[in-house]
Write an enzyme that holds these catalytic residues in place. Structure first.
Site, short mmCIF file in Angstrom:
data_model
loop_
_atom_site.label_atom_id
_atom_site.label_comp_id
_atom_site.label_asym_id
_atom_site.label_seq_id
_atom_site.Cartn_x
_atom_site.Cartn_y
_atom_site.Cartn_z
CG ASN A 36 -1.88 1.11 1.30
OD1 ASN A 36 -1.89 1.96 0.42
ND2 ASN A 36 -2.68 1.14 2.34
NE ARG A 40 -6.24 1.72 -0.34
CZ ARG A 40 -6.55 1.91 0.90
NH1 ARG A 40 -5.66 1.80 1.83
NH2 ARG A 40 -7.78 2.23 1.23
CG HIS A 94 -12.85 4.38 2.55
ND1 HIS A 94 -13.47 5.55 2.90
CD2 HIS A 94 -11.53 4.55 2.83
CE1 HIS A 94 -12.57 6.40 3.39
NE2 HIS A 94 -11.38 5.82 3.35
NE ARG A 151 -8.92 12.93 2.31
CZ ARG A 151 -9.06 11.62 2.19
NH1 ARG A 151 -9.97 11.13 1.37
NH2 ARG A 151 -8.32 10.79 2.88
CD GLU A 171 -8.83 0.16 4.17
OE1 GLU A 171 -8.22 0.51 5.21
OE2 GLU A 171 -9.24 0.96 3.33
#
Ligand code: ADP
Length: 410
Positions: A8, A93, A181, A241, A379
């Protein structure tokens, strides 16, 4: 021992996990680590699955100047640490699979070229995700690489959830509500049958609340809508964000305030969200501990927007059977969970306070009309599962080909 590597990559860090794929149907975590401070103060750290330190090395800035160099260094460490083992596949990823990829894919030159074309859709993430792929393909052409997308789990959304009210030509060129996600939501969807079988076929709203936050409506195990859209800016306010914003604000900044596109990008990605609202920090732990009125406002806004989206996603599914909290805030903050649930009492949702403090998995009382759960996400584990599945299929095809059995058509 056969091993899988999960990668990742970010702009200044590269996280990795090593799994063994012995006999078990799912990969077993062996170690996890990361290189951070790439190009500034590079540091390689790794721990085994029990948390014991396996590596902690620092390097000069030029020794690990970019993500490709970090990948090379991790490769060297793995070769030494797991000498005698066999690295069979690497799972990556990847932020964006565009309109095209609704499932993980084995990486070859054609796929790499296709993923390159999605860089403008995720300019802050996609280039970093592709770099280690390219460097591994050059150095180890025999190792199977699998791209796993944050967008893929959402590709089955109904058209009304996939569209903006914009002319068709923009939709056709890729201006769509992709959602992100997806690897986290898919992991949760795969765990529901064992963790919470009574809701696995139902209408579930999953709240992935971390430094990036979004929510997903999952019906019978499939994503039907998400709070994120074209980019990972939309929906909930996040650490830094903005979340949902009237596009008129962007026009105002550009035309009236003289902002450049780069200024707007910096504001929306880095100076907004919990940090922007509080003026203090993006970390929920610090906001909860602070007595400052702006810190309180930031958390009030966060909780308000999560609760509002529960109503919105319930409407997208014509109802709601369960709510799931996951990721850094969702898994670790009983206070935020309690506040979101208190705002959602109108749904007939009743939290079990002791179970909430204990961390679940079920944190609602038996008569609650909507059950509430805390399920840790993974993940990297999801990428490992996908990579193992893709590798086994690939190997099956290869051995059939060697047996003289024709390969099935793709
Ligand atoms: P990412 O993987 O996107 O970096 P995480 O899912 O690990 O993010 O979430 C990180 C965030 O989780 C932190 O910014 C912090 O605000 C929040 N967090 C972690 N632990 C707690 C806690 N005990 N209470 C409240 N928030 C927490």
């Amino acid at each position: 021992m056969d091993l899988l590597l999960v990668v990742n990559a970010g702009s200044s860090s590269l996280k990795f996990c090593v799994y063994s794929i012995a006999e078990a149907p799912t990969p077993a975590l062996v170690s996890r680590g990361q290189v951070d401070g790439i190009g500034t103060h590079p540091r390689l750290r790794a721990r085994d699955d029990g948390g014991a330190t396996l590596a902690d090395q620092t390097f000069g800035p030029t020794e690990i100047a970019d993500v490709a160099a970090a990948m090379g260094r991790v490769g060297a460490w793995l070769r030494e640490k797991y000498a005698g083992s066999n690295l069979v596949a690497v799972g990556h990823r990847v932020a964006h699979g565009g309109p095209r990829y609704s499932a993980p894919v084995i990486v070859d030159a054609t796929v790499l070229a296709a993923l390159e074309r999605f860089v403008p859709l995720a300019p802050l993430h996609q280039p970093h995700h592709l770099r280690p792929m390219r460097s591994l393909a050059e150095r180890y052409p025999g190792v199977v690489q699998v791209a796993c997308f944050d967008t893929a789990f959402h590709r089955g959304h109904p058209e009304v959830a996939d569209r903006y009210a914009l002319p068709d030509d923009l939709y056709k060129e890729g201006v769509r509500r992709y959602g992100f996600h997806g690897l986290s939501y898919e992991y949760i969807a795969r765990r529901l049958p064992s963790v919470a079988p009574e809701i696995a076929r139902g209408a579930v709203v999953v709240c992935h609340l971390g430094s990036g936050s979004s929510m997903c409506a999952i019906k019978a195990g499939r994503s039907v809508d998400s709070t994120m859209g074209f980019t990972a800016l939309d929906g909930l306010p996040m650490g830094t964000r903005c979340g949902q914003l009237d596009p008129g604000v962007v026009l105002y900044l550009l035309t009236e305030k003289g902002y450049s596109a780069t200024d707007v990008e910096h504001l929306l990605y880095h100076r907004a969200g919990l940090r922007g609202l509080s003026g203090i920090t993006n970390d929920v732990r610090d906001l909860l501990a602070s007595g400052d009125a702006h810190a309180r406002l930031a958390l009030d806004y966060f909780v308000y927007r999560v609760a509002r989206e529960i109503g919105s996603l319930a409407a997208a599914m014509n109802g709601i059977d369960a709510l799931v909290f996951t990721a850094g805030i969702g898994e670790n903050s009983p206070e935020i969970r309690a506040r979101v649930c208190a705002r959602s009492r109108w749904l007939g949702l009743e939290m079990d306070e002791a179970a909430n403090r204990a961390g679940g998995p079920c944190i609602s009382i038996p008569r609650s009309a909507v059950s509430v759960w805390v399920i840790p996400t993974d993940e990297e584990g999801m990428i490992a599962e996908h990579t193992l599945e893709a590798w086994r299929t690939h190997e099956g095809r290869r051995s059939h080909a060697h047996d003289g059995v024709p390969e099935p058509a793709a």
